[in-house]
Design a protein around this motif. Structure first.
Motif, PDB file in Angstrom:
ATOM      1  N   LEU A  49     -22.097  49.531 181.816  1.00  0.00           N
ATOM      2  CA  LEU A  49     -21.672  50.118 180.547  1.00  0.00           C
ATOM      3  C   LEU A  49     -20.314  50.809 180.672  1.00  0.00           C
ATOM      4  O   LEU A  49     -19.464  50.687 179.785  1.00  0.00           O
ATOM      5  CB  LEU A  49     -22.722  51.101 180.036  1.00  0.00           C
ATOM      6  N   ARG A  50     -20.097  51.520 181.751  1.00  0.00           N
ATOM      7  CA  ARG A  50     -18.813  52.192 181.976  1.00  0.00           C
ATOM      8  C   ARG A  50     -17.683  51.159 182.082  1.00  0.00           C
ATOM      9  O   ARG A  50     -16.608  51.337 181.526  1.00  0.00           O
ATOM     10  CB  ARG A  50     -18.899  53.051 183.234  1.00  0.00           C
ATOM     11  N   THR A  51     -17.965  50.064 182.761  1.00  0.00           N
ATOM     12  CA  THR A  51     -16.963  49.013 182.926  1.00  0.00           C
ATOM     13  C   THR A  51     -16.635  48.356 181.591  1.00  0.00           C
ATOM     14  O   THR A  51     -15.464  48.188 181.241  1.00  0.00           O
ATOM     15  CB  THR A  51     -17.464  47.955 183.936  1.00  0.00           C
ATOM     16  N   ILE A  52     -17.649  48.008 180.823  1.00  0.00           N
ATOM     17  CA  ILE A  52     -17.430  47.378 179.517  1.00  0.00           C
ATOM     18  C   ILE A  52     -16.695  48.334 178.574  1.00  0.00           C
ATOM     19  O   ILE A  52     -15.825  47.915 177.809  1.00  0.00           O
ATOM     20  CB  ILE A  52     -18.769  46.900 178.914  1.00  0.00           C
ATOM     21  N   ALA A  53     -17.020  49.613 178.642  1.00  0.00           N
ATOM     22  CA  ALA A  53     -16.373  50.603 177.782  1.00  0.00           C
ATOM     23  C   ALA A  53     -14.888  50.760 178.087  1.00  0.00           C
ATOM     24  O   ALA A  53     -14.127  51.244 177.249  1.00  0.00           O
ATOM     25  CB  ALA A  53     -17.081  51.945 177.912  1.00  0.00           C
ATOM     26  N   MET A  54     -14.450  50.349 179.264  1.00  0.00           N
ATOM     27  CA  MET A  54     -13.039  50.452 179.633  1.00  0.00           C
ATOM     28  C   MET A  54     -12.175  49.373 178.977  1.00  0.00           C
ATOM     29  O   MET A  54     -10.954  49.496 178.927  1.00  0.00           O
ATOM     30  CB  MET A  54     -12.873  50.340 181.153  1.00  0.00           C
ATOM     31  N   LEU A  55     -12.779  48.323 178.479  1.00  0.00           N
ATOM     32  CA  LEU A  55     -12.011  47.202 177.938  1.00  0.00           C
ATOM     33  C   LEU A  55     -11.042  47.578 176.824  1.00  0.00           C
ATOM     34  O   LEU A  55      -9.881  47.175 176.873  1.00  0.00           O
ATOM     35  CB  LEU A  55     -12.936  46.081 177.487  1.00  0.00           C
ATOM     36  N   PRO A  56     -11.461  48.355 175.829  1.00  0.00           N
ATOM     37  CA  PRO A  56     -10.486  48.712 174.787  1.00  0.00           C
ATOM     38  C   PRO A  56      -9.302  49.518 175.336  1.00  0.00           C
ATOM     39  O   PRO A  56      -8.172  49.352 174.890  1.00  0.00           O
ATOM     40  CB  PRO A  56     -11.300  49.553 173.798  1.00  0.00           C
TER      41      PRO A  56
END
Length: 72
Positions: free
Chosen positions: A10-17
């Motif tokens: 989740l932390r990794t995916i949240a970094m995308l924007p």
């Protein structure tokens, strides 16, 4: 199946924007871009299933649907 802890995914995916690219997130986290793409595919499929499940049995009038869109 994902072997990485949910919080890390989740932390990794949240970094995308913020990072703006999968390669940028891969460099920042140390995860491979193929791994991140797989996580995104799983997350996207889950989000689609979640949306379909919860919107399927709604009995909204056209006005209620329009209102819910504008309240976001």
């Amino acid at each position: 199946m994902i072997n990485t802890p949910d919080e890390e995914v989740l932390r990794t995916i949240a970094m995308l924007p913020e990072k703006g690219s999968i390669r940028g997130v891969a460099r920042a986290t140390g995860h491979g871009k193929d791994t991140i793409c797989r996580w995104l595919e799983i997350a996207g499929t889950h989000a689609e299933e979640f949306t379909i499940y919860f919107l399927k049995n709604l009995t909204l009038t056209r006005v209620e649907v329009d209102e819910s869109i504008y309240l976001r």
